[in-house]
Motif scaffolding. Structure first.
Motif, PDB file in Angstrom:
ATOM      1  N   LEU A   1       9.987  -0.291 -12.398  1.00  0.00           N
ATOM      2  CA  LEU A   1       9.708  -1.197 -11.289  1.00  0.00           C
ATOM      3  C   LEU A   1       9.235  -0.415 -10.062  1.00  0.00           C
ATOM      4  N   MET A   2       9.927   0.672  -9.767  1.00  0.00           N
ATOM      5  CA  MET A   2       9.507   1.494  -8.627  1.00  0.00           C
ATOM      6  C   MET A   2       8.143   2.118  -8.873  1.00  0.00           C
ATOM      7  N   MET A   3       7.867   2.537 -10.105  1.00  0.00           N
ATOM      8  CA  MET A   3       6.534   3.057 -10.422  1.00  0.00           C
ATOM      9  C   MET A   3       5.470   1.993 -10.180  1.00  0.00           C
ATOM     10  N   ALA A   4       5.763   0.764 -10.562  1.00  0.00           N
ATOM     11  CA  ALA A   4       4.805  -0.327 -10.348  1.00  0.00           C
ATOM     12  C   ALA A   4       4.564  -0.542  -8.855  1.00  0.00           C
ATOM     13  N   PHE A   5       5.625  -0.501  -8.057  1.00  0.00           N
ATOM     14  CA  PHE A   5       5.461  -0.626  -6.606  1.00  0.00           C
ATOM     15  C   PHE A   5       4.558   0.481  -6.072  1.00  0.00           C
ATOM     16  N   LEU A   6       4.789   1.691  -6.550  1.00  0.00           N
ATOM     17  CA  LEU A   6       3.983   2.829  -6.094  1.00  0.00           C
ATOM     18  C   LEU A   6       2.531   2.675  -6.525  1.00  0.00           C
ATOM     19  N   GLU A   7       2.335   2.196  -7.738  1.00  0.00           N
ATOM     20  CA  GLU A   7       0.971   2.009  -8.220  1.00  0.00           C
ATOM     21  C   GLU A   7       0.263   0.924  -7.407  1.00  0.00           C
ATOM     22  N   LEU A   8       0.956  -0.157  -7.103  1.00  0.00           N
ATOM     23  CA  LEU A   8       0.378  -1.211  -6.275  1.00  0.00           C
ATOM     24  C   LEU A   8       0.101  -0.713  -4.859  1.00  0.00           C
ATOM     25  N   GLY A   9       0.880   0.273  -4.417  1.00  0.00           N
ATOM     26  CA  GLY A   9       0.682   0.889  -3.110  1.00  0.00           C
ATOM     27  C   GLY A   9      -0.393   1.956  -3.117  1.00  0.00           C
TER      28      GLY A   9
ATOM     29  N   TYR B   1       9.470   5.650   1.537  1.00  0.00           N
ATOM     30  CA  TYR B   1       8.333   6.121   2.332  1.00  0.00           C
ATOM     31  C   TYR B   1       7.253   5.042   2.418  1.00  0.00           C
ATOM     32  N   GLN B   2       6.934   4.442   1.271  1.00  0.00           N
ATOM     33  CA  GLN B   2       5.911   3.389   1.231  1.00  0.00           C
ATOM     34  C   GLN B   2       6.332   2.205   2.102  1.00  0.00           C
ATOM     35  N   GLY B   3       7.579   1.821   2.001  1.00  0.00           N
ATOM     36  CA  GLY B   3       8.071   0.700   2.794  1.00  0.00           C
ATOM     37  C   GLY B   3       8.048   0.984   4.283  1.00  0.00           C
ATOM     38  N   LEU B   4       8.451   2.190   4.661  1.00  0.00           N
ATOM     39  CA  LEU B   4       8.447   2.556   6.082  1.00  0.00           C
ATOM     40  C   LEU B   4       7.022   2.709   6.605  1.00  0.00           C
ATOM     41  N   SER B   5       6.121   3.186   5.783  1.00  0.00           N
ATOM     42  CA  SER B   5       4.728   3.313   6.184  1.00  0.00           C
ATOM     43  C   SER B   5       4.133   1.938   6.465  1.00  0.00           C
ATOM     44  N   GLY B   6       4.515   0.975   5.667  1.00  0.00           N
ATOM     45  CA  GLY B   6       4.037  -0.403   5.865  1.00  0.00           C
ATOM     46  C   GLY B   6       4.555  -0.997   7.150  1.00  0.00           C
ATOM     47  N   LEU B   7       5.763  -0.631   7.544  1.00  0.00           N
ATOM     48  CA  LEU B   7       6.335  -1.140   8.803  1.00  0.00           C
ATOM     49  C   LEU B   7       5.573  -0.608  10.005  1.00  0.00           C
ATOM     50  N   ARG B   8       5.135   0.642   9.932  1.00  0.00           N
ATOM     51  CA  ARG B   8       4.419   1.257  11.065  1.00  0.00           C
ATOM     52  C   ARG B   8       3.035   0.644  11.241  1.00  0.00           C
TER      53      ARG B   8
END
Length: 132
Positions: free
Chosen positions: A60-68, A123-130
């Motif tokens: 699931l986390m890999m999929a999130f990273l791939e979508l990111g 990291y991906q989630g925090l980057s999206g917040l910025r």
């Protein structure tokens, strides 16, 4: 569109099927439910259960990273490492009587993947917040 994660999900599903077959062969041990106190059967059950506990979250986390839009090379590295980790661990628990190398390094690699994929997702989630 996801391209990398489904490849490893499919390969891992095939390995999970092999681990599942080892568990359902319990009737040869005179047991219809549970492990019946048989240590070999208990190892098979834990090899199967351990896979089911860790692999879905990491995929699931890999999929999130791939979508990111994380690097395809990084995703293949994560996927190959997950496949290696789970094959080592599964062989150690479900197919051998105590292959310590496989169990140790399979567990170590799985825990490392949890940390790496978890950290990258944070990291991906925090980057999206910025960006907002």
């Amino acid at each position: 569109m996801l391209l990398v994660t489904p490849l490893y999900a499919g390969l891992l599903a095939l390995w999970f099927f092999a681990l599942s077959l080892r568990v359902v062969q319990r009737r040869g041990h005179g047991v219809s439910l549970g492990d019946g106190g048989d240590t070999e059967l208990l190892r098979r059950i834990r090899g199967h259960g351990n896979f089911a506990e860790y692999v879905p979250l990491i995929l699931l986390m890999m999929a999130f990273l791939e979508l990111g839009k994380f690097s395809t090379l990084l995703l293949h590295g994560l996927g190959l490492t997950l496949l290696l980790a789970r094959v080592l661990h599964g062989l150690a628990l479900s197919f051998t009587g105590g292959w310590k190398f496989g169990r140790f390094y399979g567990t170590l690699l799985t825990f490392l993947l949890l940390l790496v994929t978890g950290g990258l997702c944070v990291y991906q989630g925090l980057s999206g917040l910025r960006l907002q």
